[in-house]
Design an enzyme around this catalytic site. Structure first.
Site, PDB file in Angstrom:
ATOM      1  N   ASP A  82     -24.613 -58.636  37.230  1.00  0.00           N
ATOM      2  CA  ASP A  82     -24.118 -59.404  36.093  1.00  0.00           C
ATOM      3  C   ASP A  82     -25.002 -60.633  35.955  1.00  0.00           C
ATOM      4  OD1 ASP A  82     -22.651 -60.234  33.921  1.00  0.00           O
ATOM      5  OD2 ASP A  82     -20.719 -60.046  34.904  1.00  0.00           O
ATOM      6  N   LEU A  83     -24.963 -61.241  34.790  1.00  0.00           N
ATOM      7  CA  LEU A  83     -25.880 -62.333  34.476  1.00  0.00           C
ATOM      8  C   LEU A  83     -25.827 -63.431  35.534  1.00  0.00           C
ATOM      9  CD1 LEU A  83     -27.856 -63.597  32.445  1.00  0.00           C
ATOM     10  CD2 LEU A  83     -25.880 -64.591  31.289  1.00  0.00           C
TER      11      LEU A  83
END
Length: 795
Positions: free
Chosen positions: A318-319
């Site tokens: 995820d970012l």
């Protein structure tokens, strides 16, 4: 990429002098595996690490007026970092600062994606195209696309086939604009309503989530691998791995405390189903499980996902979650160690582009990560690119985008999904449907005419003509009625309140339709974290925005915020018949409305056609059949409250019982249905055991309608604790007035299994109770059946 080993630099110079025009990887007649093996044999280490880098996409183009083109920043990314993909190239919202003016409309988007691919192919040594990855759970998060209900509303349809059709439409819109990967399905289990992202989930039940998740995957990717090359489908990205939706205290990304059996019995069930359905990528979560960050969880990412389950797609962080191993979780001391930990755990690709890059190269050079592991990761990402046909046909027809994106069929589909998602919670004395002969109608409330409030998080800026609010839907439905609109109050801010005006309007009306709830509408004044999550403002000297849900907006209470309840109470006190319509992203406390308001509709975030869909239900042009995918609590102190808890069954408090206000699977209809003639047959042995069930459902009313038939089971005696009941089948069936249909279900060993004390998945011999009804609490038919032998489930 700034750092390159001298040995690899020499190899790069040697290879760059070769004629690569006839390299085997460019031969479409070869298999994907053959092409991947050839290509990776030609790559340098910096080219490999570049393929694992997916930076923010919206920085890669510039638009001034009607002129748009790729940015110098993008050219530098290709030259220096040799990036392999982009995330959110077409994304527009307050965080990206892309608006209707400076963002890309569909035809412009297709032009830019073509330019992006062309530049990457023509200005890199090996001509590798990019994965262009987009947010896509309730429509492509880009300007001009179709906005569907958020996932919690999608789940409320209890109609996987409809959701698959929706996913096909989303995929077609993404691919028409030149992107090729859609983020979804989200398979997080929502047992914590304080959590800000409940709206993004399919609810609290692993089986319902799995069925909806498989529909998204099938709609995105198609039914067979060749569909990925047809220009209408995209690679799906499952998120978030794993158990993200039950963080401590409801804090987004906080620690998760679940036992191993609970993890595999419930939270991993929809993941396994998605993997078996062929999902092409999996995204990690920000949270940790029992002290191990998800982005560093080798046991799950490698041992379970890869070795046990055979997942052969790629895992993406995820970012900024790789950097989070250092800055958030504090499990490493350096960026190099963070990169090494994530890569060795099984994370193939870095979303954001700041977690691997030089840090991963340093880890390779210092032998913390082997080049064989890098090759493994690169092979996975290249395989998906070849399966998508990007090496052979990376471009789209720019003029086609305008014809496909948000076309009339997709708009009508958005209305149908919204209609099927509307859940009627109360209808005292059959106040609904409303009479179309009404002359005076009051439409009141914070969400009655607020376009962005009904769209949910992860939504792009919208042209006003694209969105139909509840007020507008009622106006369209009742053109000859006198419709008086008074907002009355805002969702959160108490300075924007005029309750007397709302009361006056209600007194003049024959019916008052009050539209309240919450909002995930971001604005350009909100501050955002690096991950895109919103920060909650505590300033008291400014007007509060409506946003009380959506990523980053966790809550400590579940009350209607601001003066919404006060407004509702004042309208009800007028004596005018009142209908409450809820537009929101999480379960809220509805005790007072449940006791005092004659009719309640729950529409969640119904998307761009929400106003028309709600009006269709209010005035009887559509018979509601939505069912709750989450339990609605009576009190904050009950949390967590979900239907499939483990024994013992006694659950009470001094102040109240532990039952929800509205249970999982609940929803009313304008029709009445009768269940009968339950039959059950068990056949086969071992893994071939099969339980076949049939029953009849009759519409005994004068109104055509849909019923959602729900099948639950209970393992009567098990060696470890099991659920008091567990959903294991459902069907939404349409029945004309007086019609009877036979409904059939089939149970296989997988649906009857549990994880025992040794973590072996098996069906234990013994009795099972079968329960069929209209909700988890409204059981109409029951019987029992026997499994005569233990049946081990092979992975």
């Amino acid at each position: 990429m700034k750092k390159i080993c001298l040995c690899f630099l020499l190899i790069s110079n040697l290879l760059s002098a070769q004629d690569l025009k006839n390299a085997p990887y460019k031969n479409s007649e070869l298999s994907v595996d053959e092409r991947v093996e050839n290509l990776i044999s030609l790559m340098t280490i910096d080219e490999k690490i570049g393929q694992l880098t997916t930076p923010l996409g919206w920085k890669m183009y510039k638009k001034e007026g009607n002129t748009s083109g790729i940015s110098e920043h993008y050219k530098e990314e290709i030259k220096n970092r040799k990036i392999g993909g982009l995330w959110g190239l077409l994304r527009a919202d307050p965080w990206t600062q892309k608006t209707l003016e400076n963002g890309l409309h569909p035809k412009e988007a297709a032009k830019i994606t073509n330019a992006i691919q062309k530049y990457a192919i023509e200005n890199s040594r090996l001509g590798i195209p990019l994965l262009l990855e987009e947010e896509a759970m309730h429509g492509h998060m880009a300007i001009g696309t179709t906005v569907f209900p958020t996932a919690i509303g999608q789940a409320s349809t209890w109609n996987p086939e409809l959701i698959m059709t929706m996913a096909e439409a989303i995929a077609e819109e993404i691919r028409a604009q030149g992107s090729n990967t859609g983020y979804g399905p989200i398979i997080d289990i929502a047992r914590e309503p304080r959590w800000s992202r409940v709206e993004e989930t399919f609810g609290e039940d692993s089986y319902l989530i799995a069925e909806m998740g498989k529909s998204i995957i099938k709609g995105f990717q198609g039914e067979k691998e060749s569909d990925l090359k047809d220009g209408k489908h995209v690679a799906a990205t499952l998120k978030h791995f794993a158990a993200y939706g039950v963080s401590e205290g409801g804090h987004n990304g906080a620690a998760v405390h679940v036992g191993q059996r609970d993890l595999f019995q419930n939270y991993m069930y929809p993941v396994k189903e998605a993997v078996d359905s062929g999902v092409l990528s999996v995204m990690t979560a920000y949270s940790s499980i029992d002290g191990i960050p998800s982005t560093a969880h080798k046991s799950l990412l490698t041992n379970t996902l890869r070795e046990d389950w055979g997942f052969d797609g790629f895992v993406i962080s995820d970012l900024a979650s790789i950097e989070g191993l250092l800055g958030d979780h504090h499990v490493v001391e350096t960026s190099e160690d963070a990169a090494a930990m994530a890569m060795n755990a099984g994370v193939d690709v870095d979303l954001g582009g700041n977690g691997y890059d030089d840090a991963l190269l340093d880890a390779v050079n210092s032998r913390k990560v082997s080049e064989e592991r890098i090759d493994e990761a690169v092979k996975r990402i290249l395989t998906v690119k070849f399966k998508l046909g990007l090496f052979d046909d990376p471009y789209v027809k720019e003029k086609e985008a305008e014809k496909i994106v948000r076309n009339s069929e997709h708009i009508e589909l958005a209305r149908e999904v919204a209609r099927q998602s509307v859940t009627m919670l109360k209808n005292e004395d059959n106040i609904l449907p409303l009479n179309k002969e009404l002359k005076n109608i009051a439409v009141i409330g914070s969400n009655a005419d607020m376009q962005y409030n009904q769209l949910g998080d992860y939504t792009a800026p919208q042209s006003e003509d694209n969105i139909i609010t509840v007020l507008e839907g009622i106006q369209h439905k009742m053109p000859n009625a006198n419709i008086e609109y008074v907002k009355g109050t805002a969702v959160r801010d108490t300075t924007q309140t005029d309750i007397p005006a709302a009361v006056a309007a209600a007194k003049r009306a024959e019916v008052a339709i009050v539209v309240l709830g919450g909002s995930s509408a971001r604005d350009f004044k909100t501050e955002y974290l690096e991950t895109g999550a919103a920060t909650v403002s505590s300033k008291e000297d400014q007007i509060l925005g409506d946003m009380e849900s959506g990523e980053g907006y966790d809550r400590s209470t579940l009350n209607l915020m601001g003066k919404q309840l006060e407004l509702l109470q004042a309208v009800v006190a007028t004596g005018t018949p009142t209908v409450l319509v809820l537009i929101k992203g999480r379960p809220l406390l509805l005790n007072w409305p449940s006791e005092n308001v004659p009719a309640i509709l729950d529409a969640w975030y119904p998307g761009q056609e929400g106003g028309n869909a709600i009006a269709d239900v209010l005035f009887g042009d559509f018979n509601p059949a939505g069912r709750l995918p989450v339990s609605v609590p009576k009190s904050l102190g009950q949390i967590p409250v979900y239907y499939n808890y483990w024994f013992p069954n006694r659950r009470d408090y001094v102040e109240t019982d532990a039952k929800p206000l509205y249970p999982f699977g609940f929803g009313l209809s304008y029709s009445e249905f009768e269940y009968s003639d339950l039959k059950l047959k068990t056949s086969g042995k071992g893994k071939n055991t099969k339980v076949e069930i049939s029953l009849k459902v009759s519409n005994i009313s004068e109104v055509d309608g849909d019923e959602v038939v729900q099948l639950y089971i209970r393992d009567m005696v098990s060696s470890v604790l099991s659920s008091v009941k567990q959903l294991r089948g459902f069907e939404r069936v349409t029945l004309a007035s007086g019609e009877t249909k036979t409904i059939q279900f089939e149970l296989l060993p997988k649906e009857l299994s549990l994880f025992n004390a040794e973590m072996k998945q098996l069906v234990e011999a013994g009795a099972f109770k079968l329960m069929i009804g209209a909700s988890s609490e409204d059981i109409r038919l029951e019987t029992t059946f026997e499994i005569t032998e233990n049946i081990e489930i092979t992975k």
